[in-house]
Write a protein that holds these residues in place. Structure first.
Motif, short mmCIF file in Angstrom:
data_model
loop_
_atom_site.label_atom_id
_atom_site.label_comp_id
_atom_site.label_asym_id
_atom_site.label_seq_id
_atom_site.Cartn_x
_atom_site.Cartn_y
_atom_site.Cartn_z
N HIS A 15 91.03 -1.56 -10.30
CA HIS A 15 90.75 -0.44 -9.40
C HIS A 15 89.27 -0.39 -9.02
O HIS A 15 88.91 0.15 -7.99
CB HIS A 15 91.16 0.89 -10.03
N ARG A 16 88.43 -0.98 -9.87
CA ARG A 16 87.00 -0.97 -9.62
C ARG A 16 86.47 -2.33 -9.16
O ARG A 16 85.29 -2.47 -8.91
CB ARG A 16 86.26 -0.54 -10.89
N TRP A 17 87.32 -3.33 -9.08
CA TRP A 17 86.88 -4.65 -8.68
C TRP A 17 86.64 -4.73 -7.19
O TRP A 17 87.37 -4.17 -6.38
CB TRP A 17 87.91 -5.71 -9.05
N SER A 18 85.64 -5.49 -6.82
CA SER A 18 85.38 -5.76 -5.41
C SER A 18 86.31 -6.88 -4.95
O SER A 18 87.00 -7.51 -5.76
CB SER A 18 83.92 -6.17 -5.22
N LYS A 19 86.29 -7.14 -3.64
CA LYS A 19 87.11 -8.23 -3.11
C LYS A 19 86.67 -9.56 -3.72
O LYS A 19 87.50 -10.41 -4.03
CB LYS A 19 86.99 -8.28 -1.59
N LEU A 20 85.38 -9.73 -3.92
CA LEU A 20 84.85 -10.96 -4.51
C LEU A 20 85.37 -11.14 -5.95
O LEU A 20 85.76 -12.24 -6.33
CB LEU A 20 83.32 -10.93 -4.49
N GLN A 21 85.38 -10.06 -6.72
CA GLN A 21 85.87 -10.15 -8.09
C GLN A 21 87.39 -10.43 -8.11
O GLN A 21 87.86 -11.19 -8.96
CB GLN A 21 85.57 -8.86 -8.85
N CYS A 22 88.12 -9.86 -7.19
CA CYS A 22 89.56 -10.13 -7.10
C CYS A 22 89.79 -11.60 -6.75
O CYS A 22 90.72 -12.23 -7.27
CB CYS A 22 90.23 -9.23 -6.08
N ASN A 23 88.96 -12.16 -5.88
CA ASN A 23 89.05 -13.58 -5.55
C ASN A 23 88.77 -14.44 -6.78
O ASN A 23 89.44 -15.46 -7.00
CB ASN A 23 88.09 -13.96 -4.43
N LEU A 24 87.79 -14.04 -7.58
CA LEU A 24 87.47 -14.78 -8.79
C LEU A 24 88.64 -14.74 -9.77
O LEU A 24 89.00 -15.76 -10.37
CB LEU A 24 86.21 -14.21 -9.45
N VAL A 25 89.27 -13.59 -9.93
CA VAL A 25 90.43 -13.47 -10.82
C VAL A 25 91.57 -14.34 -10.30
O VAL A 25 92.25 -15.03 -11.07
CB VAL A 25 90.87 -11.99 -10.95
N THR A 26 91.77 -14.35 -8.99
CA THR A 26 92.83 -15.17 -8.39
C THR A 26 92.56 -16.65 -8.64
O THR A 26 93.47 -17.40 -9.03
CB THR A 26 92.92 -14.90 -6.88
N MET A 27 91.33 -17.09 -8.43
CA MET A 27 90.97 -18.49 -8.68
C MET A 27 91.17 -18.86 -10.14
O MET A 27 91.67 -19.94 -10.46
CB MET A 27 89.50 -18.73 -8.31
N THR A 28 90.80 -17.96 -11.03
CA THR A 28 90.93 -18.23 -12.46
C THR A 28 92.39 -18.28 -12.88
O THR A 28 92.78 -19.13 -13.69
CB THR A 28 90.17 -17.16 -13.26
N ALA A 29 93.21 -17.39 -12.33
CA ALA A 29 94.65 -17.43 -12.63
C ALA A 29 95.25 -18.75 -12.18
O ALA A 29 96.08 -19.35 -12.88
CB ALA A 29 95.36 -16.25 -11.96
N LEU A 30 94.83 -19.21 -11.02
CA LEU A 30 95.29 -20.51 -10.52
C LEU A 30 94.85 -21.63 -11.46
O LEU A 30 95.63 -22.53 -11.79
CB LEU A 30 94.76 -20.76 -9.11
N LYS A 31 93.61 -21.58 -11.92
CA LYS A 31 93.08 -22.60 -12.84
C LYS A 31 93.88 -22.62 -14.14
O LYS A 31 94.24 -23.69 -14.63
CB LYS A 31 91.61 -22.31 -13.11
N ILE A 32 94.21 -21.47 -14.68
CA ILE A 32 94.99 -21.39 -15.91
C ILE A 32 96.38 -21.98 -15.69
O ILE A 32 96.88 -22.77 -16.50
CB ILE A 32 95.08 -19.94 -16.42
N ALA A 33 97.02 -21.62 -14.58
CA ALA A 33 98.36 -22.12 -14.30
C ALA A 33 98.35 -23.64 -14.12
O ALA A 33 99.26 -24.33 -14.61
CB ALA A 33 98.91 -21.45 -13.04
N ILE A 34 97.35 -24.16 -13.46
CA ILE A 34 97.25 -25.61 -13.27
C ILE A 34 97.07 -26.31 -14.62
O ILE A 34 97.70 -27.33 -14.89
CB ILE A 34 96.11 -25.96 -12.29
N LYS A 35 96.24 -25.75 -15.48
CA LYS A 35 96.02 -26.34 -16.79
C LYS A 35 97.32 -26.41 -17.60
O LYS A 35 97.56 -27.37 -18.31
CB LYS A 35 94.99 -25.53 -17.59
N LEU A 36 98.13 -25.37 -17.49
CA LEU A 36 99.33 -25.30 -18.31
C LEU A 36 100.53 -26.05 -17.75
O LEU A 36 101.33 -26.59 -18.50
CB LEU A 36 99.73 -23.83 -18.54
N PHE A 37 100.67 -26.07 -16.42
CA PHE A 37 101.93 -26.54 -15.87
C PHE A 37 101.85 -27.80 -15.00
O PHE A 37 102.88 -28.36 -14.67
CB PHE A 37 102.59 -25.43 -15.05
N GLU A 38 100.69 -28.21 -14.62
CA GLU A 38 100.59 -29.37 -13.75
C GLU A 38 100.20 -30.61 -14.56
O GLU A 38 99.38 -30.52 -15.47
CB GLU A 38 99.56 -29.14 -12.64
N PRO A 39 100.77 -31.75 -14.21
CA PRO A 39 100.42 -32.97 -14.95
C PRO A 39 98.98 -33.42 -14.70
O PRO A 39 98.35 -33.99 -15.57
CB PRO A 39 101.40 -34.02 -14.42
N ARG A 40 98.47 -33.13 -13.52
CA ARG A 40 97.08 -33.44 -13.20
C ARG A 40 96.31 -32.14 -13.09
O ARG A 40 96.82 -31.15 -12.56
CB ARG A 40 96.98 -34.19 -11.88
#
Length: 145
Positions: A15-40
């Motif tokens: 609720h207090r995050w800026s658009k930039l912080q939300c983008n950072l969280v989105t990028m990080t969630a993608l990074k975590i998912a790639i680490k766990l589920f993608e072969p590369r």
């Protein structure tokens, strides 16, 4: 998407995050998912380029720090069993008198279909995966057997 949803539902910080912080969280969630589920994996430079395309200029340490923060917020629950995984294990417990084909296959496919539908219903989000899978199994048995 699951990690992004989890972090937004478990934390009131968004609720207090800026658009930039939300983008950072989105990028990080993608990074975590790639680490766990993608072969590369996706290297950090490519992640930073993608972040720039999203309108942010993140550093390597920004993503690493956010990843650590997200993992602690999620209590490291990033690889829990899915609803369908629970259903599959329950189907494996059926007695041998239930034929393997086609009965088990049809029940399994019905459970898979219903567990995928359950993702689309907001009221099911708070239900445990094991409870949803048991409900899917009961409905599948009621419909088919």
């Amino acid at each position: 998407m699951k990690y992004l949803d989890q972090i937004f539902t478990t934390s009131t910080l968004h609720h207090r995050w800026s658009k930039l912080q939300c983008n950072l969280v989105t990028m990080t969630a993608l990074k975590i998912a790639i680490k766990l589920f993608e072969p590369r994996t996706m290297n950090m430079e490519d992640m930073l380029k993608l972040g720039k395309k999203m309108g942010g200029s993140f550093s390597h340490s920004d993503i690493v720090e956010m990843e650590q923060e997200m993992l602690w917020k999620l209590e490291w629950g990033v690889y829990p069993p899915t609803t369908f995984a629970f259903a599959h294990h329950m189907i494996c417990l059926f007695p041998q008198s239930v034929p393997k084909s086609p009965t088990r296959y049809i029940i399994q496919e019905l459970c898979k279909y219903m567990s995928e539908l359950a993702v689309c219903v907001y009221s099911f989000i708070t239900s445990k995966a094991s409870s949803k899978s048991f409900a899917c199994l009961l409905v599948a048995l009621d419909r088919y057997v």
